[in-house]
Design a protein around this motif. Structure first.
Motif, short mmCIF file in Angstrom:
data_model
loop_
_atom_site.label_atom_id
_atom_site.label_comp_id
_atom_site.label_asym_id
_atom_site.label_seq_id
_atom_site.Cartn_x
_atom_site.Cartn_y
_atom_site.Cartn_z
N ARG A 1 -32.78 -11.84 2.92
CA ARG A 1 -31.56 -12.09 2.34
C ARG A 1 -30.53 -13.03 2.94
NH1 ARG A 1 -31.04 -6.37 2.33
NH2 ARG A 1 -32.48 -5.74 0.46
N GLN A 2 -30.64 -13.00 4.14
CA GLN A 2 -29.65 -13.55 5.23
C GLN A 2 -30.23 -15.02 4.95
OE1 GLN A 2 -29.84 -12.44 9.44
NE2 GLN A 2 -29.66 -14.73 9.94
N ASP A 3 -31.29 -15.35 5.00
CA ASP A 3 -32.07 -16.56 4.75
C ASP A 3 -31.88 -16.98 3.26
OD1 ASP A 3 -33.55 -18.72 6.18
OD2 ASP A 3 -35.29 -18.59 5.21
N MET A 4 -32.01 -16.26 2.43
CA MET A 4 -31.71 -16.68 1.09
C MET A 4 -30.34 -17.00 0.92
SD MET A 4 -33.67 -13.80 -1.26
CE MET A 4 -32.74 -13.84 -2.62
N ALA A 5 -29.27 -16.07 1.65
CA ALA A 5 -27.88 -16.51 1.62
C ALA A 5 -27.73 -18.05 2.40
CB ALA A 5 -26.98 -15.56 1.99
N SER A 6 -28.29 -18.33 3.42
CA SER A 6 -27.78 -19.63 4.18
C SER A 6 -28.42 -20.63 3.29
CB SER A 6 -28.55 -19.44 5.46
OG SER A 6 -29.05 -18.38 5.91
N ILE A 7 -29.79 -20.38 2.56
CA ILE A 7 -30.32 -21.45 1.83
C ILE A 7 -29.21 -21.90 0.86
CG2 ILE A 7 -32.08 -22.17 0.24
CD1 ILE A 7 -33.80 -20.51 2.49
N SER A 8 -28.72 -20.80 0.04
CA SER A 8 -28.03 -21.13 -1.20
C SER A 8 -26.58 -21.66 -0.58
CB SER A 8 -27.76 -19.81 -1.94
OG SER A 8 -26.87 -18.90 -1.61
N ASP A 9 -26.16 -21.41 0.42
CA ASP A 9 -24.91 -21.81 1.07
C ASP A 9 -25.17 -23.31 1.39
OD1 ASP A 9 -23.63 -19.42 1.05
OD2 ASP A 9 -23.62 -19.40 3.21
N MET A 10 -26.23 -23.65 2.06
CA MET A 10 -26.54 -24.83 2.09
C MET A 10 -26.69 -25.77 0.91
SD MET A 10 -27.53 -27.25 4.57
CE MET A 10 -28.92 -27.41 5.59
N ARG A 11 -27.42 -25.21 -0.06
CA ARG A 11 -27.48 -25.88 -1.27
C ARG A 11 -26.02 -26.27 -1.83
NH1 ARG A 11 -32.40 -22.73 -3.23
NH2 ARG A 11 -34.13 -24.06 -2.33
N ASN A 12 -25.09 -25.27 -2.08
CA ASN A 12 -23.97 -25.30 -2.40
C ASN A 12 -23.22 -26.25 -1.67
OD1 ASN A 12 -22.06 -24.38 -4.17
ND2 ASN A 12 -21.37 -22.59 -3.08
N ARG A 13 -23.22 -26.39 -0.18
CA ARG A 13 -22.68 -27.43 0.53
C ARG A 13 -22.76 -28.70 0.17
NH1 ARG A 13 -22.39 -24.22 5.17
NH2 ARG A 13 -24.71 -24.87 5.63
N ASN A 14 -24.22 -28.94 -0.10
CA ASN A 14 -24.90 -30.21 -0.39
C ASN A 14 -24.33 -30.70 -1.87
OD1 ASN A 14 -26.37 -30.01 2.00
ND2 ASN A 14 -28.16 -29.64 0.96
N ARG A 15 -24.17 -29.80 -2.82
CA ARG A 15 -23.83 -30.03 -4.15
C ARG A 15 -22.13 -30.71 -3.72
NH1 ARG A 15 -20.97 -27.31 -8.15
NH2 ARG A 15 -21.03 -25.26 -6.87
N VAL A 16 -21.57 -29.69 -3.12
CA VAL A 16 -20.21 -29.90 -3.24
C VAL A 16 -19.99 -31.19 -2.45
CG1 VAL A 16 -17.76 -29.15 -2.15
CG2 VAL A 16 -19.19 -27.65 -3.25
N GLU B 1 -41.90 -25.45 5.74
CA GLU B 1 -40.92 -26.49 5.05
C GLU B 1 -39.60 -25.83 4.85
OE1 GLU B 1 -41.22 -29.34 3.56
OE2 GLU B 1 -43.19 -29.83 3.73
N PRO B 2 -38.60 -26.12 5.58
CA PRO B 2 -37.29 -25.66 5.29
C PRO B 2 -36.78 -25.54 3.77
CG PRO B 2 -37.05 -27.11 7.01
CD PRO B 2 -38.46 -27.61 6.26
N GLY B 3 -36.35 -24.47 3.38
CA GLY B 3 -35.60 -24.52 1.87
C GLY B 3 -36.19 -23.52 1.17
N SER B 4 -37.27 -22.73 1.68
CA SER B 4 -37.47 -21.70 0.65
C SER B 4 -37.46 -20.44 1.79
CB SER B 4 -39.24 -21.62 0.31
OG SER B 4 -39.92 -21.63 1.42
N PRO B 5 -36.95 -19.23 1.13
CA PRO B 5 -36.36 -18.31 2.05
C PRO B 5 -37.69 -17.58 2.67
CG PRO B 5 -35.64 -17.87 -0.12
CD PRO B 5 -36.66 -19.17 -0.07
#
Lengths: 498, 205
Positions: free
Chosen positions: B125-140, B48-52
């Motif tokens: 770490r890279q995946d955590m970063a991309s996931i949080s980026d993605m979350r941030n983008r969605n929020r914005v 499931e995409p979304g968890s590191p």
């Protein structure tokens, strides 16, 4: 004259012989019915004729010196061929004696003759046959030795001397065991006894390879065939012994040559298995290395539970065993073999071994391999590595054939016992590929025949040599259901022969 | 123990159970949570995409090869980082894997466990970063969608560094109205300064 008496005449006419009475100038005084009939006359017409007129000039000239002997007052016999003017060349047996004449008559002679041409012909034919047989025996390359039921040599031919170094005088009357190495000799009496008792034939009419011993003690491999005959209620055995040293040597050389070729082919086959083998080895190595690393890490960061250490070490050992098994198998396959490398195994066992080698390839290409093995009861004596090689080659070809299939890829390997004489183990490798092109079915075993881009075309040619060296046959066909079927046979170990 | 968040998972996809077990033990000894999969299909069912996540993938698997799986994952919005394990020197496949975006590849057996673990941590770490980026983008994106067209216009001009007075002239409205839009916009986006606004917008870059 007595022969003029009715009763005497009757007796003379009944004799199974040609009887005549002649005067001393060889005119007929009397001829019995057989004589007249033999020359195509009647007894009465002959009386008074000169015998020359009946038997012919040549016959008379030939017999005359013998006839003349009657004058010596002796009974003489004649045996020989005479050319009669009527009846041609006949072999006669005759007796001639003086016969006193009637009062007022000169003495004459009595001749009794039998035509033994037919008997003579039979005798001659028999003589000729015997002579011919004798000549054949004498000129034969094989030693021919006849023994009686106790093993005593009755006769032997000329080749016996060449082969064994003994003169016939040194052999006749002695036991045949003197021509065998001790190990065989000690059992020979037992063989004879058992046969005479049970009638069970183990060599008669079958023949087998034996070791024979020369006069100088040296031994040689020989092919022995034994025939049996009875003469006047006594049993005799005739052995035909052929020196197969040269044949053995040639076979040995051919096999050594095959061993080398097969080894080369095996190496190239192993090369094509390389990725498979590396994978097979790398997996357990990966497990071993990472488990060890994990254990070290756990130990360094606060210690490991003893139970954990035990479990992991146990697993590491198992993986080492796995690697070792693969390496051993490869080493075996890469090894050079010699013609004497034969062992008794079951074909099913060999098939199981080969399956392990290609398992990964099967999984990788999503090929379904079915084994239908039913030859456990019939072991074979073979060079195991070479038979593995044949199976490996057939399976690699089959894999190559089915990889082109888009949907189902199936292989079936079957083994069974064929109840022939001798019994054989039959193995078939079937694939569901495109099959062999009709025109090429016969060529696939030719050297350099290949359908593979990088193939050398040696695999099947060598497979055939290997199977034939094992006294088996290998064939290629298309399955009616599609795909190719390769069959090969190997002689099963005949329990009764061992 | 590692310094990574507790919801990270390392997924091992390999058809050999023993090799899997060894790797699992190693990763667990370094404090990772590990999931094992015997085939690419099993993994795809689970993922499931979304968890590191970091995937350790055997390149030489049967049925669906490692490269195939990599391609399938790449079709997803969030591609987890993949570390390939190759059986032996299969350079062309390794190159293909790297071209398709693999983090790295190791030859089996992996003798340098430190390097492997470093790369795994890095990948997580890279995946955590991309996931949080993605979350941030969605929020914005969600926040920006609440703005009226005028508020968006004002925001864009502010981001270009223009003063209220200049914006008023540009848009032909009063400076007072610009201030009003600006106030609404800042409240909707939850920012208190131009600096914060710029940071927010950067998430979309």
């Amino acid at each position: 004259m007595v022969y003029r008496d009715e009763r005497v005449r009757y007796i003379l006419d009944s004799l199974p012989a040609l009887v005549v009475v002649l005067d001393k100038e060889f005119h007929y005084r009397f001829a019995n019915r057989q004589h007249a009939a033999w020359f195509g006359e009647s007894p009465d017409t002959l009386v008074g004729l000169h015998i020359r007129e009946v038997i012919g000039e040549r016959a008379f000239e030939q017999l005359r010196p013998w006839y003349e002997q009657f004058r010596n007052n002796a009974s003489t016999t004649y045996s020989g061929e005479v050319l009669f003017s009527r009846g041609g060349n006949r072999f006669i047996y005759a007796t001639c004696m003086e016969l006193a004449g009637e009062p007022g008559e000169d003495d004459g002679l009595l001749v009794m003759m039998n035509d033994v041409s037919e008997l003579k012909n039979v005798e001659r034919a028999l003589d000729a046959t015997t002579l011919r047989a004798h000549a054949i025996l004498e000129t034969a390359v094989d030693a021919v030795i006849t023994i009686d039921a106790s093993g005593t040599i009755q006769s032997c031919n000329g080749a016996t001397r060449t082969l064994f170094g003994f003169d016939s005088g040194e052999l006749v009357g002695r036991n045949v065991k003197m021509l065998m190495p001790t190990s065989y000799a000690s059992q020979h009496d037992g063989y004879l006894e058992r046969y005479l008792e049970t009638g069970e034939k183990r060599i008669i009419g079958i023949g087998r390879e034996v070791i024979a011993k020369r006069k100088d003690g040296t031994e040689f491999p020989a092919q022995l065939a034994v025939g049996e005959f009875t003469d006047r209620d006594r049993r005799y055995f005739t052995g035909f012994i052929r020196d197969v040293t040269a044949q053995k040597k040639a076979e040995q050389e051919a096999r050594t040559h095959l061993d080398e070729l097969a080894h080369l082919a095996r190496l190239s086959s192993i090369e094509s298995l390389a990725s498979n083998i590396m994978h097979e080895i790398n997996q357990p190595l990966t497990a071993i290395v990472s488990m060890s690393q994990a254990l070290l890490r756990m130990q360094q960061s606060g210690g490991v539970q003893p139970a954990m250490v035990e479990e992991v070490l146990d697993r590491i050992v198992n993986q080492c065993v796995r690697v070792n098994g693969i390496v051993q198998q490869m080493r075996e396959l890469a090894r050079k073999t010699t013609p004497s490398d034969r062992a008794t195994v079951t074909v099913d066992e060999i098939i199981g071994q080969v399956k392990q080698l290609i398992d990964h390839e099967l999984v990788q290409h999503d090929i379904n391999l079915t084994l239908q093995l039913d030859s456990r009861e019939a072991p074979v004596t073979v060079n195991r590595i070479q038979i593995e090689q044949v199976l490996l080659n057939l399976l690699q070809n089959a894999i190559h054939a089915v990889v082109a299939n888009l949907d189902e890829r199936t292989l079936v390997v079957e083994s069974r016992v064929v109840d022939s004489s001798p019994p054989m183990v039959a193995v078939s490798v079937k694939d569901n590929g495109h099959g062999l092109p009709e025109s090429e079915q016969g060529d696939v075993f030719d050297p350099f025949f290949t359908t593979k881009e990088k193939g050398l075309g040696q695999g099947l040619a060598i497979s055939r040599s290997i199977i034939e060296a094992h006294n088996g046959k290998i064939t290629a066909n298309n399955d009616p259901g599609g795909g190719a079927v390769f069959n090969f046979t190997l002689p099963a170990l005949d329990a009764a022969n061992e | 123990m590692n310094d990574l968040a507790s919801d990270t998972t390392v997924c091992i996809v390999d058809d050999d159970a023993d090799a899997r077990f060894g790797l699992r033990l190693l990763l667990e000894s370094a404090g990772h949570q590990v999931q094992e999969f015997a085939s690419a299909a099993d993994f795809l069912d689970y993922f499931e995409p979304g968890s590191p996540t970091c995937v350790i993938l055997d390149l030489q698997m049967s049925t669906v090869s490692g490269l195939d799986l990599q391609r399938r994952l790449a079709e997803q919005t969030l591609t987890p980082p993949i570390i390939f394990l190759t059986g032996h020197g299969s350079v062309p496949s390794a190159v293909a894997a790297l071209k398709q975006g693999a983090v790295d590849y190791f030859q089996k057996p992996v003798t340098d466990d430190r390097l492997l673990l470093d790369r795994v941590a890095e990948a997580l770490r890279q995946d955590m970063a991309s996931i949080s980026d993605m979350r941030n983008r969605n929020r914005v994106t969600a926040l920006l969608s609440q703005l009226t067209p005028r508020e968006t216009e004002v925001m864009n001009l502010i981001c270009e560094g223009k003063a209220n007075k200049v914006i008023a002239i540009d848009l032909g409205i009063s400076e007072r109205t610009v201030e009003l839009h600006r106030g609404h916009m800042m409240r909707k986006l939850g920012v208190r300064s131009v600096a914060e606004l710029m940071e927010l917008k950067n998430a979309l870059a």
